[in-house]
Design an enzyme around this catalytic site. Structure first.
Site, PDB file in Angstrom:
ATOM      1  N   ASP A 168       0.822  -1.211   0.000  1.00  0.00           N
ATOM      2  CA  ASP A 168       0.000   0.000   0.000  1.00  0.00           C
ATOM      3  C   ASP A 168       0.856   1.262   0.000  1.00  0.00           C
ATOM      4  OD1 ASP A 168      -1.884  -2.070   0.690  1.00  0.00           O
ATOM      5  OD2 ASP A 168      -3.203  -0.498   1.445  1.00  0.00           O
ATOM      6  N   CYS A 192       0.618  -8.177   4.916  1.00  0.00           N
ATOM      7  CA  CYS A 192       0.219  -6.798   4.613  1.00  0.00           C
ATOM      8  C   CYS A 192      -1.251  -6.649   4.260  1.00  0.00           C
ATOM      9  CB  CYS A 192       1.132  -6.228   3.540  1.00  0.00           C
ATOM     10  SG  CYS A 192       2.815  -5.929   4.176  1.00  0.00           S
ATOM     11  N   ASP A 193      -1.618  -5.410   3.975  1.00  0.00           N
ATOM     12  CA  ASP A 193      -2.983  -4.912   4.070  1.00  0.00           C
ATOM     13  C   ASP A 193      -4.052  -5.748   3.376  1.00  0.00           C
ATOM     14  OD1 ASP A 193      -0.967  -2.834   4.470  1.00  0.00           O
ATOM     15  OD2 ASP A 193      -2.669  -1.510   4.764  1.00  0.00           O
ATOM     16  N   LYS A 194      -3.895  -6.068   2.113  1.00  0.00           N
ATOM     17  CA  LYS A 194      -4.945  -6.804   1.403  1.00  0.00           C
ATOM     18  C   LYS A 194      -4.582  -8.272   1.229  1.00  0.00           C
ATOM     19  CE  LYS A 194      -6.629  -2.769   1.193  1.00  0.00           C
ATOM     20  NZ  LYS A 194      -5.554  -2.174   2.001  1.00  0.00           N
ATOM     21  N   CYS A 215       4.413  -2.498   8.823  1.00  0.00           N
ATOM     22  CA  CYS A 215       4.639  -1.185   9.438  1.00  0.00           C
ATOM     23  C   CYS A 215       4.072  -1.174  10.851  1.00  0.00           C
ATOM     24  CB  CYS A 215       4.006  -0.089   8.596  1.00  0.00           C
ATOM     25  SG  CYS A 215       4.720   0.028   6.935  1.00  0.00           S
ATOM     26  N   GLU A 252      -7.304   4.443  -1.154  1.00  0.00           N
ATOM     27  CA  GLU A 252      -7.186   5.100   0.150  1.00  0.00           C
ATOM     28  C   GLU A 252      -6.951   6.598  -0.023  1.00  0.00           C
ATOM     29  OE1 GLU A 252      -5.258   1.555   2.913  1.00  0.00           O
ATOM     30  OE2 GLU A 252      -3.999   3.209   2.231  1.00  0.00           O
ATOM     31  N   SER A 281      -6.324   4.834   5.062  1.00  0.00           N
ATOM     32  CA  SER A 281      -5.280   3.993   5.631  1.00  0.00           C
ATOM     33  C   SER A 281      -5.529   3.833   7.122  1.00  0.00           C
ATOM     34  CB  SER A 281      -3.913   4.635   5.402  1.00  0.00           C
ATOM     35  OG  SER A 281      -2.925   4.012   6.191  1.00  0.00           O
TER      36      SER A 281
END
Length: 571
Positions: A92, A133-135, A205, A456, A482
């Site tokens: 991202d 991570c995010d997705k 992160c 985002e 985010s």
């Protein structure tokens, strides 16, 4: 499962655990596996897919090859054979602020489908999912729910924070530093120094953004080993966890425990309670809706989150909602310590991959080691949940806000609209000093169809922070945010502007009211005036390259239904 069992000699008279590898029909398949070094003895065992989303292009995934090696050792030790395949894993942070961000949510569907394709093509007995991570994490959980086979997840772990001027930061300090530099608070040399120290090592992160929220939710769902989701990326405990995960995958197959025995409506409700109690990323709402849908439980309405939000207090506020990052959270006890505190609100009969129920596991779990990080139900951080759902004439189907990240003075807010039809327009206006304190920025045509891809609105919020406006302005959008954003932001507005929602009819100067305590988002314009504006409305259609994003725009459901790709015959 059983092998050929017919003494034909093709497989040495021994049964194969995987029927696809049995008998004469399995000979070519066995031959193909043998060409890569797999032996007859290995091919009689449970065959476990190891879905490794390693890439050295994404910080949260840079250590996954090392963890994959440990998973394979665990599988072998437990009497299985592991076979590795990969998926894409876009970052991202690197996709932020350009066309690439429009692909990030859509990538969730690509990843889930690619896992489905490989698993069904090879008929593996079970799978270990490695992602951070995010997705990628929600996509893997969606695939597990869709396939309904034995499955377990292990994430790569959070990175350690950067340390700058006596304070710990995550990498988003860089974006804030852009504003500092624009205002003359730091020079170019100091800006470069911040860039160099912002991301000190591998891992997801260190803020409580979408990546870490979803890794924690995988644990709450029961799909990861209890206590595993917050182990730091560079710790030996993280490698040990990977080994045990491999062992557990084989055990799940032998016991016949499929994903939907763990991912149930009850365990998803537990995840919802946990999300609200910790003020996790608003993206997690979309992802839980998608997992629910893939498990064939129907649609998980926003109203269910809204109902819970009135009864679940915030017991842990993590960066960006506080100064405590993911390493602080791990030191405090992580997910088990939170679950211990909120157990009265959870279904404790839910099964975990460990073989124990949530109740059995929590009996062994320790209370928080840092009560300033993880509070109790009796004395929460806030009596209000950390994530909430709003409704109103702009968003009759619902929209989401993160009270955990909202300054107290903005919990009830009214301000004139400043309207933008794209993210970049808003960024240019913020950085050029055109936004007055007290404004409500309206970013539209950024939903699943309008974006397309529901990008985002990370950068506008960070620019507001950098320009000293995050304590006096609001931002509303049909796009996403985010998990690292803080301030008064409202996203996922449904219907989106491209679908003709009233968001498309807002004009500069219209007064918009956001009332988080009453869960209302209101455009203070009469229905008659809106009806007159609608007569002249022309939707904005953004051009995107030929390819998957156009397909996503065509087939994605609204944000209020998780923005999943749907088979229209099922709707």
């Amino acid at each position: 499962m059983s092998g050929c069992g017919n003494g034909c000699g093709t497989c040495g008279g021994d049964d194969h655990f995987n029927p696809v590898l049995s008998g004469d029909d399995g000979a070519l398949k066995r031959a193909l596996y043998k060409s890569m070094g797999h032996t007859d003895e290995q091919l009689r065992r449970p065959v476990i897919a190891v879905v490794n989303s390693y890439t050295n292009a994404t910080a949260g995934h840079a250590n996954l090859n090392e963890l994959t090696a440990e998973v394979l050792k665990g599988i072998d030790e437990a009497g299985g054979v592991g076979m590795v395949f990969g998926t894409i894993a876009p970052c991202d942070g690197i996709a932020e602020g350009h066309l690439g961000m429009r692909y990030i949510l859509a990538a969730r569907e690509v990843i889930a489908s690619s896992i489905e394709v490989m698993m069904r093509a090879h008929r593996f007995d079970g799978m270990v999912l490695l992602g951070s991570c995010d997705k990628i994490v929600p996509a893997m959980l969606m695939a597990a729910a869709r396939l309904d086979i034995p499955a377990i997840m292990v994430n790569g772990g959070p990175m350690y924070p950067a340390h700058y001027k006596g304070k710990d930061w995550d990498g988003n300090i860089v974006t804030e530093a852009i504003g500092w530099k624009r205002r003359g608070e730091i020079d170019e040399a100091e800006f470069r120094h911040i860039e160099d120290i912002a991301e000190p090592g591998p891992g997801s992160c260190t803020m409580y953004g979408t990546a870490n929220t979803m890794c924690c939710i995988a644990e709450v769902l029961g799909m990861s080993l209890p206590g595993s989701s917050t182990l730091p990326a560079i710790s030996k405990e993280r490698r040990e966890c990977a080994f045990v995960t491999g062992q557990t995958a084989v055990d799940l197959v032998k016991r016949g425990v499929n994903a939907r025995q763990i991912i149930t409506p009850e365990s998803i409700r537990n995840a919802m309670v946990y999300l609200l109690a910790t003020g996790g990323s608003t993206n997690a709402i979309l992802h839980l809706q998608a997992i629910y849908y893939e498990a064939e439980y129907g649609h998980l309405p926003l109203s269910e989150f809204d109902k819970l939000s009135h009864h679940v207090p915030l017991v842990a506020a993590l960066y960006p909602a506080s100064e405590y990052d993911m390493i602080d959270f791990w030191e405090a006890g992580g997910v088990p310590a939170v679950e211990k505190e909120i157990s009265a609100l959870m279904n404790l009969s839910s099964l975990t991959v460990s073989g124990k129920t949530k109740a059995e596991w929590l009996e062994e779990a320790a209370k928080t080691r840092r009560p300033e990080v993880i509070h109790s139900l009796a004395i929460p951080v806030r009596n209000e949940a950390g994530v909430a759902v709003l409704h109103g004439n702009i968003s009759p189907l619902g929209c989401v806000v993160k009270p955990a990240a909202v300054p107290e003075n903005l919990m009830i807010f009214s301000g004139p609209a400043v309207v933008f039809n794209s993210e970049q327009e808003s960024v240019d206006a913020i950085l050029s000093g055109e936004i007055a304190p007290g404004s409500t920025l309206v970013l539209r045509y950024e939903g699943p169809k309008g974006g397309p891809g529901m990008p985002e609105m990370y950068k506008p919020m960070k620019c507001l922070e950098g320009m000293g406006l995050s304590d006096s302005c609001a931002l509303i959008t049909d796009g996403r945010f985010s998990g690292s954003n803080r301030g008064l932001f409202v996203g996922h507005i449904s219907p989106e502007a491209s679908d003709g929602g009233d968001l498309a009819l807002i004009e500069d100067g219209d007064i918009i009211t956001i009332n988080i305590p009453t869960r209302e988002l209101t455009l203070n314009v009469s229905p008659q005036i809106l009806a007159e504006r609608r007569k002249h409305w022309v939707p904005v259609e953004k051009q995107v390259p030929r390819g998957f994003l156009r397909l996503y725009r065509r087939w994605a459901l609204p944000a209020a239904q998780g923005a999943v790709l749907a088979d229209r015959d099922e709707e």
